[in-house]
Design a protein around this motif. Structure first.
Motif, PDB file in Angstrom:
ATOM      1  N   ARG A 133      41.986 -73.006  -0.655  1.00 54.75           N
ATOM      2  CA  ARG A 133      42.103 -71.536  -0.822  1.00 54.75           C
ATOM      3  C   ARG A 133      42.208 -71.193  -2.298  1.00 54.75           C
ATOM      4  NH1 ARG A 133      41.297 -67.331  -1.916  1.00 54.75           N
ATOM      5  NH2 ARG A 133      42.247 -65.344  -1.275  1.00 54.75           N
ATOM      6  N   LEU A 134      42.964 -71.962  -3.062  1.00 54.30           N
ATOM      7  CA  LEU A 134      43.062 -71.732  -4.506  1.00 54.30           C
ATOM      8  C   LEU A 134      41.717 -71.949  -5.189  1.00 54.30           C
ATOM      9  CD1 LEU A 134      46.464 -73.481  -5.321  1.00 54.30           C
ATOM     10  CD2 LEU A 134      46.011 -71.012  -5.199  1.00 54.30           C
ATOM     11  N   SER A 135      40.989 -72.959  -4.737  1.00 56.54           N
ATOM     12  CA  SER A 135      39.676 -73.210  -5.312  1.00 56.54           C
ATOM     13  C   SER A 135      38.719 -72.074  -4.999  1.00 56.54           C
ATOM     14  CB  SER A 135      39.131 -74.532  -4.774  1.00 56.54           C
ATOM     15  OG  SER A 135      37.895 -74.846  -5.376  1.00 56.54           O
ATOM     16  N   GLY A 136      38.790 -71.552  -3.790  1.00 49.60           N
ATOM     17  CA  GLY A 136      37.966 -70.397  -3.444  1.00 49.60           C
ATOM     18  C   GLY A 136      38.312 -69.192  -4.289  1.00 49.60           C
ATOM     19  N   ALA A 137      39.603 -68.995  -4.541  1.00 49.51           N
ATOM     20  CA  ALA A 137      40.025 -67.888  -5.401  1.00 49.51           C
ATOM     21  C   ALA A 137      39.490 -68.065  -6.810  1.00 49.51           C
ATOM     22  CB  ALA A 137      41.547 -67.792  -5.416  1.00 49.51           C
ATOM     23  N   ALA A 138      39.555 -69.298  -7.309  1.00 50.57           N
ATOM     24  CA  ALA A 138      39.032 -69.565  -8.651  1.00 50.57           C
ATOM     25  C   ALA A 138      37.543 -69.289  -8.715  1.00 50.57           C
ATOM     26  CB  ALA A 138      39.328 -71.012  -9.044  1.00 50.57           C
ATOM     27  N   ASP A 139      36.808 -69.738  -7.703  1.00 48.99           N
ATOM     28  CA  ASP A 139      35.359 -69.540  -7.693  1.00 48.99           C
ATOM     29  C   ASP A 139      35.015 -68.053  -7.715  1.00 48.99           C
ATOM     30  OD1 ASP A 139      32.756 -71.315  -7.008  1.00 48.99           O
ATOM     31  OD2 ASP A 139      32.583 -69.361  -6.041  1.00 48.99           O
ATOM     32  N   ARG A 140      35.702 -67.274  -6.913  1.00 51.25           N
ATOM     33  CA  ARG A 140      35.405 -65.848  -6.855  1.00 51.25           C
ATOM     34  C   ARG A 140      35.949 -65.100  -8.074  1.00 51.25           C
ATOM     35  NH1 ARG A 140      35.845 -67.476  -1.487  1.00 51.25           N
ATOM     36  NH2 ARG A 140      38.118 -67.361  -1.435  1.00 51.25           N
ATOM     37  N   ALA A 141      37.093 -65.562  -8.596  1.00 49.19           N
ATOM     38  CA  ALA A 141      37.637 -64.931  -9.806  1.00 49.19           C
ATOM     39  C   ALA A 141      36.689 -65.121 -10.988  1.00 49.19           C
ATOM     40  CB  ALA A 141      39.006 -65.519 -10.126  1.00 49.19           C
ATOM     41  N   LEU A 142      36.117 -66.305 -11.089  1.00 49.64           N
ATOM     42  CA  LEU A 142      35.187 -66.581 -12.178  1.00 49.64           C
ATOM     43  C   LEU A 142      33.916 -65.760 -12.064  1.00 49.64           C
ATOM     44  CD1 LEU A 142      35.683 -70.445 -12.270  1.00 49.64           C
ATOM     45  CD2 LEU A 142      36.440 -68.814 -14.012  1.00 49.64           C
ATOM     46  N   ARG A 143      33.664 -65.219 -10.882  1.00 49.64           N
ATOM     47  CA  ARG A 143      32.495 -64.376 -10.657  1.00 49.64           C
ATOM     48  C   ARG A 143      32.850 -62.894 -10.703  1.00 49.64           C
ATOM     49  NH1 ARG A 143      28.786 -68.243  -9.010  1.00 49.64           N
ATOM     50  NH2 ARG A 143      29.792 -70.154  -8.280  1.00 49.64           N
ATOM     51  N   GLY A 144      34.097 -62.597 -11.149  1.00 56.23           N
ATOM     52  CA  GLY A 144      34.466 -61.212 -11.421  1.00 56.23           C
ATOM     53  C   GLY A 144      35.323 -60.516 -10.390  1.00 56.23           C
ATOM     54  N   ASP A 145      35.786 -61.193  -9.364  1.00 52.28           N
ATOM     55  CA  ASP A 145      36.616 -60.571  -8.324  1.00 52.28           C
ATOM     56  C   ASP A 145      38.041 -60.397  -8.858  1.00 52.28           C
ATOM     57  OD1 ASP A 145      38.312 -60.123  -6.062  1.00 52.28           O
ATOM     58  OD2 ASP A 145      36.773 -60.961  -4.753  1.00 52.28           O
ATOM     59  N   ALA A 166      49.079 -59.190  -4.943  1.00 52.08           N
ATOM     60  CA  ALA A 166      47.984 -60.041  -4.467  1.00 52.08           C
ATOM     61  C   ALA A 166      48.498 -61.127  -3.537  1.00 52.08           C
ATOM     62  CB  ALA A 166      47.258 -60.664  -5.662  1.00 52.08           C
ATOM     63  N   LEU A 167      49.643 -61.710  -3.873  1.00 53.24           N
ATOM     64  CA  LEU A 167      50.234 -62.738  -3.024  1.00 53.24           C
ATOM     65  C   LEU A 167      50.622 -62.171  -1.673  1.00 53.24           C
ATOM     66  CD1 LEU A 167      51.377 -65.691  -2.836  1.00 53.24           C
ATOM     67  CD2 LEU A 167      53.561 -64.710  -3.550  1.00 53.24           C
ATOM     68  N   MET A 168      51.298 -61.019  -1.669  1.00 48.89           N
ATOM     69  CA  MET A 168      51.742 -60.425  -0.420  1.00 48.89           C
ATOM     70  C   MET A 168      50.563 -59.929   0.415  1.00 48.89           C
ATOM     71  SD  MET A 168      54.869 -61.065  -0.360  1.00 48.89           S
ATOM     72  CE  MET A 168      55.127 -60.268   1.221  1.00 48.89           C
ATOM     73  N   HIS A 169      49.502 -59.501  -0.251  1.00 55.45           N
ATOM     74  CA  HIS A 169      48.292 -59.104   0.483  1.00 55.45           C
ATOM     75  C   HIS A 169      47.717 -60.306   1.222  1.00 55.45           C
ATOM     76  CE1 HIS A 169      44.386 -57.310   1.406  1.00 55.45           C
ATOM     77  NE2 HIS A 169      43.835 -58.386   0.873  1.00 55.45           N
ATOM     78  N   GLU A 170      47.638 -61.436   0.533  1.00 52.88           N
ATOM     79  CA  GLU A 170      47.095 -62.648   1.153  1.00 52.88           C
ATOM     80  C   GLU A 170      47.937 -63.057   2.358  1.00 52.88           C
ATOM     81  OE1 GLU A 170      44.632 -65.989   1.732  1.00 52.88           O
ATOM     82  OE2 GLU A 170      44.346 -64.271   0.391  1.00 52.88           O
ATOM     83  N   ILE A 171      49.246 -63.060   2.194  1.00 54.74           N
ATOM     84  CA  ILE A 171      50.137 -63.428   3.299  1.00 54.74           C
ATOM     85  C   ILE A 171      50.016 -62.418   4.435  1.00 54.74           C
ATOM     86  CG2 ILE A 171      52.566 -63.651   3.956  1.00 54.74           C
ATOM     87  CD1 ILE A 171      53.052 -64.745   1.098  1.00 54.74           C
ATOM     88  N   GLY A 172      49.863 -61.142   4.070  1.00 55.16           N
ATOM     89  CA  GLY A 172      49.787 -60.082   5.067  1.00 55.16           C
ATOM     90  C   GLY A 172      48.567 -60.145   5.965  1.00 55.16           C
ATOM     91  N   GLN A 183      40.742 -58.953  -7.491  1.00 58.29           N
ATOM     92  CA  GLN A 183      41.791 -59.277  -6.530  1.00 58.29           C
ATOM     93  C   GLN A 183      42.044 -60.782  -6.517  1.00 58.29           C
ATOM     94  OE1 GLN A 183      43.745 -57.401  -4.668  1.00 58.29           O
ATOM     95  NE2 GLN A 183      44.650 -58.961  -3.312  1.00 58.29           N
ATOM     96  N   GLU A 184      40.964 -61.557  -6.542  1.00 56.66           N
ATOM     97  CA  GLU A 184      41.104 -62.996  -6.549  1.00 56.66           C
ATOM     98  C   GLU A 184      41.646 -63.506  -7.883  1.00 56.66           C
ATOM     99  OE1 GLU A 184      39.582 -65.227  -3.252  1.00 56.66           O
ATOM    100  OE2 GLU A 184      41.248 -63.837  -3.548  1.00 56.66           O
TER     101      GLU A 184
END
Length: 565
Positions: free
Chosen positions: A368-380, A461-467, A382-383
């Protein structure tokens, strides 16, 4: 994981002590390190399903007798420092066993180095993490230069002219050992030199001095570093005090004219584990270096590298746990005691099921962290916010769980697990490293507090993910409510919670892991995790799951064939 047909207790003939009748498990290898349902599911979930065939192929190689022998040999025949040649000329070279080069060649050619940065496909960084999780079933030492080669790329981009020259070589899938002019090679490895003996993680106390030269952006460095891995890399990112403050520099081992840079290796560290990897103490005696990023902004520049290496610390620990679980599961299927095979003993099943929960939670969190990194590097955005806090939380918690997990898995093998030839002692010695490297537990816990104070959006962002798992389990909902209240209280007075920062970060990690399992895993896994980790129906040791958990379903998911063996 492919399991061989089990033997029954009646297969053991009294008085025999050798061969198949000695009540010993057969060799594990060959096995498939990618035979991990949680990993494959997360690979698809995080956008890299296109890489499944490659991950599975690499997993089969990782579990092959050949690759497992490379791992053993690379640690048995440790690297040796050669300071001078036969004529007394300074060479500062480290010699490795051929097995090390086999491991490195595979890792780089499979894209576990910097190749993801040159891959425009969505999920490229997820695919790399999944590959690292399965290739991590070999050994961890060579992962250090592989990780740093990956992580140096975003930091180097702060110097576009340097990145234009070096990035294509750092993202190459060609492993070319040996010290030569970097631009004359087909592929490069990178390391970093941050810490010094007087300061450790407090890099702002560094005393290495950078003196400017007549050429703009070029400096000479004078000082020493305390931990630098691995000294045979081609280039290093180094922190030093320049006239403008603590700055980041690129230091090559070989200069453009072919001469050796004044980067002298004093000694190699004699470490607890990670024996295959050469960690060194270098002296910089006027080493030529190029400024990376703004002068005086060295920490800000190199932090992009640290974010990537911290994710790889979590990845390494998750891989180590999975490998230890597979070893334990294989042993208990074939070993008998007190009239029954170990796998049929209720308490042993409790231990294995508990370990399986921990392993899946670590794998799901890491990907999940790797997915966040991948999408963050592409401009997301929230990620980006989730990655900022999630990586620090994951690095803290997953690496912290590794030593206790590995010790418990070793105990499943009993005395057999305590001898070197089992491979378990190497895993056990390796387990503490990722919690120490790239910032100890305290450093990462404080980093979480720093993020909460400077970037309040990360808590949202953390609470959104948990939510996203809200309503899936009442115990998770209650834990999320407690965490939300604690984060709100912390935001009002961050200065008062430093003493209990670890407890808060642990709470974040467990609640987040539970949310991932409730959303994506089997009901048996999610129920047992929430019961034991959130609701208090579990002890502090592994193997203390409540009596009503479905251990068979948990084991069937983690190690197919074991539950009904």
């Amino acid at each position: 994981m492919t399991l061989t047909p089990p033997r029954t207790v009646s297969d053991v003939r009294p008085g025999t002590v050798t061969g198949a009748d000695a009540n010993q498990a057969p060799p594990l290898a060959p096995y498939d390190a990618s035979a991990d349902v949680a990993l494959v599911e997360a690979l698809h979930r995080e956008g890299a399903g296109w890489a499944e065939d490659d991950v599975r192929r690499l997993g089969r190689l990782a579990g092959s007798p050949e690759a497992q022998r490379w791992a053993e040999d690379a640690n048995r025949f440790e690297p040796e420092l050669r300071v001078v040649d036969r004529y007394g000329n300074r060479v500062d070279e480290v010699e490795f066993h051929p097995a090390w080069h086999q491991l490195m060649d595979t890792a780089i050619s499979e894209g576990l180095g910097g190749a993801a940065w040159a891959d425009e496909r969505a999920g490229a960084h997820v695919a790399r993490t999944a590959g690292s999780l399965v290739w991590g079933h070999t050994e961890a030492g060579h992962g250090c230069p592989v990780t740093m080669t990956y992580a140096v790329v975003p930091a180097l981009r702060h110097a576009p002219a340097l990145a234009e020259v070096y990035e294509p070589l750092l993202t190459s899938r060609v492993y070319e050992p040996g010290l030569r002019v970097p631009t004359e090679k087909q592929g490069l490895l990178a390391g970093m030199g941050m810490t010094e003996r007087q300061g450790g993680s407090d890099v702002r106390t560094n005393t290495t001095v950078a003196q400017s030269t007549e050429e703009p952006g070029v400096f000479t460095l004078h000082g020493a570093k305390w931990f630098t891995s691995a000294p045979m890399c081609d280039v290093f990112l180094v922190l030093a005090q320049s006239p403008g403050g603590l700055s980041c520099f690129l230091v090559p081992r070989i200069l453009p004219d072919g001469s050796r840079n004044r980067f002298h290796v004093v000694r190699l560290k004699d470490k607890l584990g990670n024996r295959s990897n050469a960690s060194s103490e270098p002296e910089l005696d006027g080493a030529v270096a190029w400024l990376v990023g703004e002068e005086g902004r060295g920490v800000r520049t190199i932090i992009d590298m640290v974010s990537c290496t911290r994710l790889d610390c979590a990845t390494g620990s998750a891989a180590l746990m999975r490998k230890a679980l597979v070893e334990a599961g294989h042993h208990v299927q074939h070993r008998a005691a007190f009239g029954r095979r170990l796998v049929d003993q209720p308490l042993m099943r409790n231990v294995l099921a508990d370990l399986a929960l921990e392993s899946e939670a670590a794998t799901a969190f890491t990907l999940r962290l790797s997915g966040a990194a991948d999408r963050a590097l592409r401009g997301d955005e929230q990620e980006q916010a989730f990655r900022r806090i999630g990586t620090a939380v994951g690095k803290y918690w997953i690496t912290k769980r590794g030593p206790a997990f590995t010790a418990e898995a070793m105990e499943c093998l009993g005395g057999n697990g305590y001898v070197e030839e089992s491979g378990m002692p190497r895993l056990y010695r390796e387990a503490p490293l990722n919690s120490i490297w790239e910032g100890s537990g305290n450093v990462n816990a404080l980093d979480v507090l720093r993020a909460l104070g400077r970037e309040p959006v990360v808590a949202d962002a953390l609470m959104h993910e948990i939510g996203l798992a809200r309503g899936g389990d009442a115990r998770l909902d209650a834990a999320a409510d407690r965490l939300g209240a604690d984060l709100a209280a912390a935001a009002r007075d961050l200065g008062s919670i430093e003493f209990r920062a670890r407890r808060l970060v642990e709470q974040m990690a467990l609640t987040l892991q539970a949310s991932l399992l409730v959303r994506h895993s089997s009901p048996a896994v999610a129920d047992a995790f929430c019961s034991s980790r959130l609701d208090g129906h579990g002890g502090l040791a592994f193997g203390t799951l409540d009596a009503d958990v479905d251990a068979g379903a948990i084991l069937e998911r983690a190690l197919p064939g074991l539950a009904s063996a």
